[in-house]
Write a protein that holds these residues in place. Structure first.
Motif, PDB file in Angstrom:
ATOM      1  N   LYS A  49       2.308   4.781   1.124  1.00 42.38           N
ATOM      2  CA  LYS A  49       2.583   5.340   2.438  1.00 42.38           C
ATOM      3  C   LYS A  49       1.633   6.489   2.723  1.00 42.38           C
ATOM      4  O   LYS A  49       1.399   7.343   1.871  1.00 42.38           O
ATOM      5  CB  LYS A  49       4.030   5.827   2.500  1.00 42.38           C
ATOM      6  N   SER A  50       1.094   6.506   3.920  1.00 41.63           N
ATOM      7  CA  SER A  50       0.164   7.554   4.315  1.00 41.63           C
ATOM      8  C   SER A  50       0.936   8.678   5.002  1.00 41.63           C
ATOM      9  O   SER A  50       1.659   8.447   5.981  1.00 41.63           O
ATOM     10  CB  SER A  50      -0.902   6.989   5.259  1.00 41.63           C
ATOM     11  N   TYR A  51       0.810   9.889   4.483  1.00 45.92           N
ATOM     12  CA  TYR A  51       1.507  11.042   5.040  1.00 45.92           C
ATOM     13  C   TYR A  51       0.610  11.897   5.927  1.00 45.92           C
ATOM     14  O   TYR A  51       1.056  12.904   6.455  1.00 45.92           O
ATOM     15  CB  TYR A  51       2.059  11.914   3.907  1.00 45.92           C
ATOM     16  N   GLY A  52      -0.643  11.532   6.067  1.00 40.32           N
ATOM     17  CA  GLY A  52      -1.535  12.322   6.895  1.00 40.32           C
ATOM     18  C   GLY A  52      -1.903  13.633   6.229  1.00 40.32           C
ATOM     19  O   GLY A  52      -1.689  13.850   5.031  1.00 40.32           O
ATOM     20  N   ARG A  53      -2.440  14.524   7.009  1.00 40.37           N
ATOM     21  CA  ARG A  53      -2.842  15.818   6.481  1.00 40.37           C
ATOM     22  C   ARG A  53      -1.632  16.732   6.334  1.00 40.37           C
ATOM     23  O   ARG A  53      -0.791  16.808   7.220  1.00 40.37           O
ATOM     24  CB  ARG A  53      -3.871  16.474   7.394  1.00 40.37           C
ATOM     25  N   ARG A  72       0.829  -1.186   0.000  1.00 38.19           N
ATOM     26  CA  ARG A  72       0.000   0.000   0.000  1.00 38.19           C
ATOM     27  C   ARG A  72       0.872   1.248   0.000  1.00 38.19           C
ATOM     28  O   ARG A  72       2.026   1.238   0.442  1.00 38.19           O
ATOM     29  CB  ARG A  72      -0.912   0.002   1.223  1.00 38.19           C
TER      30      ARG A  72
END
Length: 205
Positions: free
Chosen positions: A128-132, A126
């Motif tokens: 990578k999630s960096y957030g807001r 998946r």
């Protein structure tokens, strides 16, 4: 969903269904729908209104024999080699074997795709999630032209047109040229309040 009929079809599914349910004679039905009596008799015997599959019922190769196809299938199942590798290895035994005939042979026997083996492909990962994230927006700069400058430019253009007309003579120049250089609509739009363009003739001297 639309009907999928073969190119030489003379009836639709609705006509075929009506032929199957009507009790009239073959001649009357053929005259009613403008088709051959053999076509009416064919759809009278059938219980479905769909076209039958075309082509041979048991497809066979016109290039390879039964023994050669058996060799190809056994080699494929034993080695699990890709298509090009199978072609290179089998051409010594079957000289007239081509890539297309080999592919069709594997498709007919259901071994055209190799089984997936664990470890051949990397597992899907998946993102990578960096957030807001905060985005800084910079307002763009827009050039602002004062209305006074626009009026002055319009007056100068009108004065130049009047000077040209006076220099060349009123008869040698057509009014359409003046309208082309400075249309009336634009002249009225940029005319200063309380002043006529004709009053500024001496400003350009």
């Amino acid at each position: 969903m639309g009907q999928v009929l073969h190119g030489s079809a003379t009836t639709t599914e609705a006509v075929r269904r009506a032929i199957q349910h009507r009790q009239e004679s073959l001649r009357a039905l053929a005259k009613r729908y403008g088709i051959n009596q053999k076509t009416v008799a064919k759809w009278k015997k059938r219980t479905s209104v769909a076209d039958l599959p075309t082509g041979p019922r048991e497809p066979t190769s016109t290039v390879l024999s039964i023994e050669e196809e058996a060799i190809i299938i056994a080699f494929r199942r034993h080695t699990l080699l890709p298509l090009d590798d199978c072609l290179y290895a089998l051409q010594a035994t079957i000289p007239h074997l081509t890539r297309s005939s080999l592919h069709r042979c594997l498709q007919r026997h259901g071994v055209s795709r190799l089984p997936e083996v664990e470890g051949d492909k990397e597992p899907k990962r998946r993102f990578k999630s960096y957030g807001r994230q905060r985005v800084n927006t910079i307002p763009s700069r827009t050039a602002v032209v004062p209305d006074r400058l626009v009026h002055e430019d319009a007056v100068v253009v009108g004065i130049q047109a009047q000077q040209r007309k006076r220099h060349l003579g009123a008869e040698s120049i057509n009014d359409s040229d003046n309208e082309r250089l400075f249309p009336d609509k634009r002249r009225r739009a940029f005319r200063p309040a309380g002043r006529d363009v004709g009053e500024n003739k001496n400003m350009g001297k």
